[in-house]
Design an enzyme around this catalytic site. Structure first.
Site, short mmCIF file in Angstrom:
data_model
loop_
_atom_site.label_atom_id
_atom_site.label_comp_id
_atom_site.label_asym_id
_atom_site.label_seq_id
_atom_site.Cartn_x
_atom_site.Cartn_y
_atom_site.Cartn_z
N PRO A 300 0.79 -1.25 0.00
CA PRO A 300 0.00 0.00 0.00
C PRO A 300 0.82 1.30 0.00
O PRO A 300 0.27 2.37 -0.22
CB PRO A 300 -0.84 -0.11 1.28
CG PRO A 300 -0.08 -1.05 2.15
CD PRO A 300 0.63 -2.00 1.25
N LYS A 304 -1.14 2.56 -4.81
CA LYS A 304 -1.34 2.27 -6.23
C LYS A 304 -2.38 1.18 -6.52
O LYS A 304 -2.78 1.00 -7.67
CB LYS A 304 0.00 1.85 -6.86
CG LYS A 304 0.98 2.99 -6.99
CD LYS A 304 0.51 4.01 -8.01
CE LYS A 304 1.17 5.34 -7.88
NZ LYS A 304 0.28 6.49 -7.98
N TYR A 391 3.79 9.17 -8.02
CA TYR A 391 2.71 9.26 -7.03
C TYR A 391 1.42 9.78 -7.67
O TYR A 391 0.33 9.24 -7.41
CB TYR A 391 3.13 10.15 -5.86
CG TYR A 391 2.26 9.94 -4.64
CD1 TYR A 391 2.62 9.04 -3.64
CD2 TYR A 391 1.05 10.62 -4.51
CE1 TYR A 391 1.80 8.81 -2.55
CE2 TYR A 391 0.22 10.40 -3.42
CZ TYR A 391 0.60 9.50 -2.44
OH TYR A 391 -0.22 9.27 -1.36
#
Ligand code: APR
Ligand code: PHB
Length: 397
Positions: A300, A304, A391
């Site tokens: 985690p 994604k 990100y």
């Protein structure tokens, strides 16, 4: 018609009503492609699962285009940065500035799922819950079908394609013969203990914290609902963690100024999730496709999981729509290759961020290299840009 069986026919049988299955069904329905979704659990059960809550712009845009973005836009929060902390240092990663204006949407996966259900209901979509013993048949032929049991009766669903959106433990991946399936896996020796609490979040932005005692994450669902995690050993038990112990451990892993601001309160959910990196290849076998967690898992760190499920849905829905509208099979032929390329890029990023910020039982050399990596991140705009662009989400093609 087989005796004692109820037969139905559809174009695309979708196994699993998690975010992958529901979003795929919604996108196909909007393009005139018929689907039936089969789900093992009840709707209440599906909606009780708490998962991450960071949506890339690609997913947020897809939800809007599918007519499911209104509540997300009203209640979700746009984040244009996050923090990486290590011991008493805090580094802000400015997504918007580093990526030319890209941001992420903070909105819980459970809420995305709830909105998708509402949209499927409004359009009269067929979702069959409590479908037991779902089994896939003849997936490498031109006429695959799915059988399942419900209320004591056996049902048969004939279809042209099967989308395996049934998560890591579902039957779809197992329909690929063992000698054709290759799995790539890394199991980390720790999990995340997470709590949800009705307290104001300690920070407006997410804080990912690497500390000698282990990783910690400060996340949130709203201005009055916080989500926090601490790294724990893989075999740890939730029962060993009172709320007080959790808060103390969290504080010890955060920069002291953050810890001082932390508002604690009773937890309303507490659970431990294992960390794993996993990819199955191929993602297609005959007329069956694996989508989302059925085909791959990321740890985690970096959030994604849902976002990768979304890019799979994007590629597969477009491929099926081209097939039905223009008799064009190119997208279907290239689904696995396209999806896997983006999956491996996200696997790399999630593995990197996990390795950088978690405590491992590692050699002194590796600890120093990780310290140098953080030093590089602090002082190199290029390194920050690499984090930010991953990100906020890599492009879909
Ligand atoms: N028959 C029918 N449905 C099944 C079966 C089965 N045998 N096995 C599993 N399912 C259902 C599960 O009950 C679940 O509702 O498939 C669904 C899979 O949903 P998820 O596990 O949520 O997977 P997915 O939809 O791919 O979502 C992607 O994003 O944040 C990540 O890992 C997180 O769930 C998340 C994922
Ligand atoms: C969460 O809010 O649950 C969350 C956020 C970011 C992550 C993982 C989980 O990387």
């Amino acid at each position: 018609m087989h005796e004692g069986r109820h037969c139905v026919k559809t174009q695309v049988a979708i196994i699993g009503a998690g975010p992958s299955g529901l979003l795929l069904s919604q996108r196909l329905h909007l393009a005139g492609v018929e689907t039936v979704v089969l789900e093992r659990h009840s709707r209440d059960h599906v909606l009780s699962r708490i998962r991450a809550g960071v949506l890339e712009q690609g997913l947020a845009d897809m939800l809007r285009a599918a007519g499911v973005g209104d509540r997300m836009d009203a209640e979700g929060e746009i984040h244009d940065g996050c923090e990486i902390a290590f011991e008493d240092n805090r580094l802000r990663i400015d997504f918007a500035e580093l990526t030319g204006g890209k941001t992420v949407m903070v909105y819980g996966q459970t809420e995305v799922t709830r909105d998708l259900y509402k949209a499927r209901d409004a359009m009269g979509g067929t979702i069959i819950h409590n479908a037991e013993n779902v089994a896939l048949h003849d997936v490498d032929s031109d006429s695959p079908y799915v059988t399942y049991e419900k209320d004591g009766e056996t049902h048969r669903l004939d279809c042209e394609f099967i989308a395996g959106c049934d998560g890591f433990h579902g039957p779809s991946r197992k329909a690929i013969p063992a000698d054709r399936l290759k799995v790539f896996e890394k199991v980390y020796p720790f999990g995340w203990l997470g709590i949800l609490s009705e307290t104001p979040p300690v920070s407006e932005e997410l804080i990912y914290s690497g500390h000698p005692r282990g990783f910690a994450l400060c996340s949130l669902r709203s201005r009055v609902l916080s989500r926090y995690y601490v790294q724990v050993p893989a075999d740890e038990k939730v029962d060993n963690w009172s709320d007080d112990r959790f808060w103390e451990e969290l504080k010890s892993r955060l920069p002291s100024d953050v810890a001082a601001d932390l508002v604690t309160g009773p937890s309303i959910e507490k659970s431990i999730a294992p960390l794993r990196s996993f990819v199955a290849e191929p993602l297609r076998y005959g007329r069956m496709f694996l989508v989302g967690d059925a085909g791959h898992i990321v740890p985690p760190t970096g959030a994604k999981g849902l976002n990768l499920a979304a890019s799979d849905v994007f590629y597969l829905s477009n491929a099926l729509i081209d097939y039905y509208r223009a008799d064009d099979e190119t997208g279907i032929e290239h689904y696995a290759e396209k999806a896997l390329r983006r999956i491996w890029l996200a696997e790399r990023f999630s593995w990197w961020m996990t390795t950088l910020l978690h405590k491992f039982d590692e050699e002194a050399f590796d600890v120093r290299v990780k310290r140098a990596e953080l030093d590089h991140l602090v002082h190199s705009r290029a390194a920050q840009t690499a984090l930010a662009e991953n990100y906020v989400g890599l492009p879909y093609d």
